[in-house]
Design a protein around this motif. Structure first.
Motif, short mmCIF file in Angstrom:
data_model
loop_
_atom_site.label_atom_id
_atom_site.label_comp_id
_atom_site.label_asym_id
_atom_site.label_seq_id
_atom_site.Cartn_x
_atom_site.Cartn_y
_atom_site.Cartn_z
N GLY A 83 0.80 -1.22 0.00
CA GLY A 83 0.00 0.00 0.00
C GLY A 83 0.82 1.27 0.00
O GLY A 83 0.30 2.35 -0.30
N LEU A 84 2.13 1.18 0.32
CA LEU A 84 3.00 2.35 0.32
C LEU A 84 3.60 2.63 -1.05
O LEU A 84 4.22 3.68 -1.25
CB LEU A 84 4.13 2.17 1.34
N MET A 85 3.44 1.70 -2.00
CA MET A 85 4.08 1.85 -3.29
C MET A 85 3.39 2.89 -4.16
O MET A 85 2.18 3.07 -4.09
CB MET A 85 4.06 0.51 -4.05
N SER A 86 4.20 3.54 -5.02
CA SER A 86 3.65 4.38 -6.08
C SER A 86 3.11 3.47 -7.17
O SER A 86 3.34 2.25 -7.19
CB SER A 86 4.73 5.28 -6.64
N ALA A 87 2.40 4.06 -8.12
CA ALA A 87 1.87 3.28 -9.24
C ALA A 87 3.00 2.63 -10.03
O ALA A 87 2.89 1.47 -10.46
CB ALA A 87 1.02 4.17 -10.14
N GLU A 88 4.09 3.36 -10.23
CA GLU A 88 5.22 2.81 -10.98
C GLU A 88 5.87 1.66 -10.22
O GLU A 88 6.24 0.63 -10.81
CB GLU A 88 6.25 3.92 -11.24
N GLU A 89 6.00 1.80 -8.91
CA GLU A 89 6.57 0.72 -8.10
C GLU A 89 5.66 -0.50 -8.09
O GLU A 89 6.14 -1.64 -8.15
CB GLU A 89 6.81 1.22 -6.67
N ALA A 108 11.88 -3.66 0.54
CA ALA A 108 12.83 -2.58 0.27
C ALA A 108 12.10 -1.25 0.10
O ALA A 108 12.51 -0.22 0.65
CB ALA A 108 13.64 -2.90 -0.99
N ARG A 109 11.01 -1.24 -0.66
CA ARG A 109 10.28 0.01 -0.88
C ARG A 109 9.64 0.51 0.41
O ARG A 109 9.65 1.71 0.71
CB ARG A 109 9.22 -0.16 -1.97
N ALA A 110 9.09 -0.40 1.20
CA ALA A 110 8.48 0.02 2.46
C ALA A 110 9.53 0.54 3.43
O ALA A 110 9.30 1.54 4.14
CB ALA A 110 7.71 -1.15 3.09
N LEU A 111 10.67 -0.11 3.48
CA LEU A 111 11.73 0.30 4.40
C LEU A 111 12.26 1.68 4.06
O LEU A 111 12.37 2.56 4.93
CB LEU A 111 12.86 -0.74 4.35
N VAL A 112 12.59 1.92 2.78
CA VAL A 112 13.14 3.22 2.42
C VAL A 112 12.07 4.31 2.50
O VAL A 112 12.37 5.44 2.92
CB VAL A 112 13.79 3.18 1.02
#
Length: 237
Positions: A24-30, A49-53
């Motif tokens: 749920g924290l990702m952008s559309a591109e991610e 990785a995306r959630a952590l950063v």
């Protein structure tokens, strides 16, 4: 000359997880990139990785993690292919993941580079001559065969961390960089790359059994390192 102040660097480890709260924290591109991964472990590493950063940089900038924006402008040529950073903060970061490990390095007013690799004996005989300098290769061949996979991955993670710190990635030859041997503290000892030598401080990390990991920071001073293992990527301190 007075001794340069140490650069505070926080290294966070998280297990590779995949759940709706992280996605749920990702952008559309991610999210599109996530969907292209066929293997569950690849999806879990990417989601973690995306959630952590995003969680860490959200805290650094005071915005919600899902609103964190990244800029990939190259600091050397201005092109859109540079090392990611978050505008509006002096905190810089570097990410890496391998196997079940995800690691994030954070430093303020200095560029960090971090790398983790799961140790494997596969293809070392073919890869080592392409990756190691002549001196490193001689030293590796002196290591007992049973210990060579671990030694090789120490070399690899140290060298990769250096290139990630300077934002060049694998576009530069790893053979042009020499680091200290696995039985010595991490250090950049020789530089023959196609651009000027950077000021680099280094440290090995504690990824756990079966892995090698290293940190490099673009600084002429020492590193004040804090290393933490999290149970969840959203538990950033």
């Amino acid at each position: 000359m007075p001794e340069r102040a140490a650069v505070a660097c926080l290294v966070l480890w998280a297990p590779a997880l995949d759940r709706a709260e992280l996605r749920g924290l990702m952008s559309a591109e991610e999210r599109a990139r996530y969907e292209r991964f066929a293997e569950p472990f690849d999806r879990a590493r990417f989601a973690t990785a995306r959630a952590l950063v995003r969680t860490a940089m959200g805290r650094a900038t005071g915005v919600a993690p899902d609103l964190v924006r990244f800029d990939r402008r190259c600091r050397y040529c201005g092109g859109p292919h540079g090392k990611p950073r978050v505008p509006g903060t002096a905190v810089r970061f570097s990410l890496s993941h391998s196997g079940g490990r995800v690691v994030l390095a954070l430093a303020e007013h200095a560029e960090p580079g971090v790398d983790v690799e799961r140790i494997s004996a596969r293809q070392i005989g073919r890869l080592a001559p392409r990756v190691l300098s002549a001196r490193e290769l001689r030293d590796l061949e002196a290591v007992p065969p049973a210990d060579r996979p671990a030694a090789y991955h120490v070399y690899w993670t140290r060298k990769e961390a250096v290139l990630k710190a300077v934002g060049r990635g694998l576009s530069s030859s790893l053979r042009g960089i020499t680091v200290s041997g696995p039985d010595r503290p991490a250090e950049l000892t020789e530089w023959k790359a196609d651009f000027g030598p950077p000021a680099i401080a280094m440290s090995d990390l504690r990824p756990g059994p079966g892995y090698a990991a290293a940190l490099a920071v673009e600084t002429s001073g020492p590193i004040d390192l804090t290393e933490r293992h999290l149970d969840d990527p959203l538990e950033v301190p």
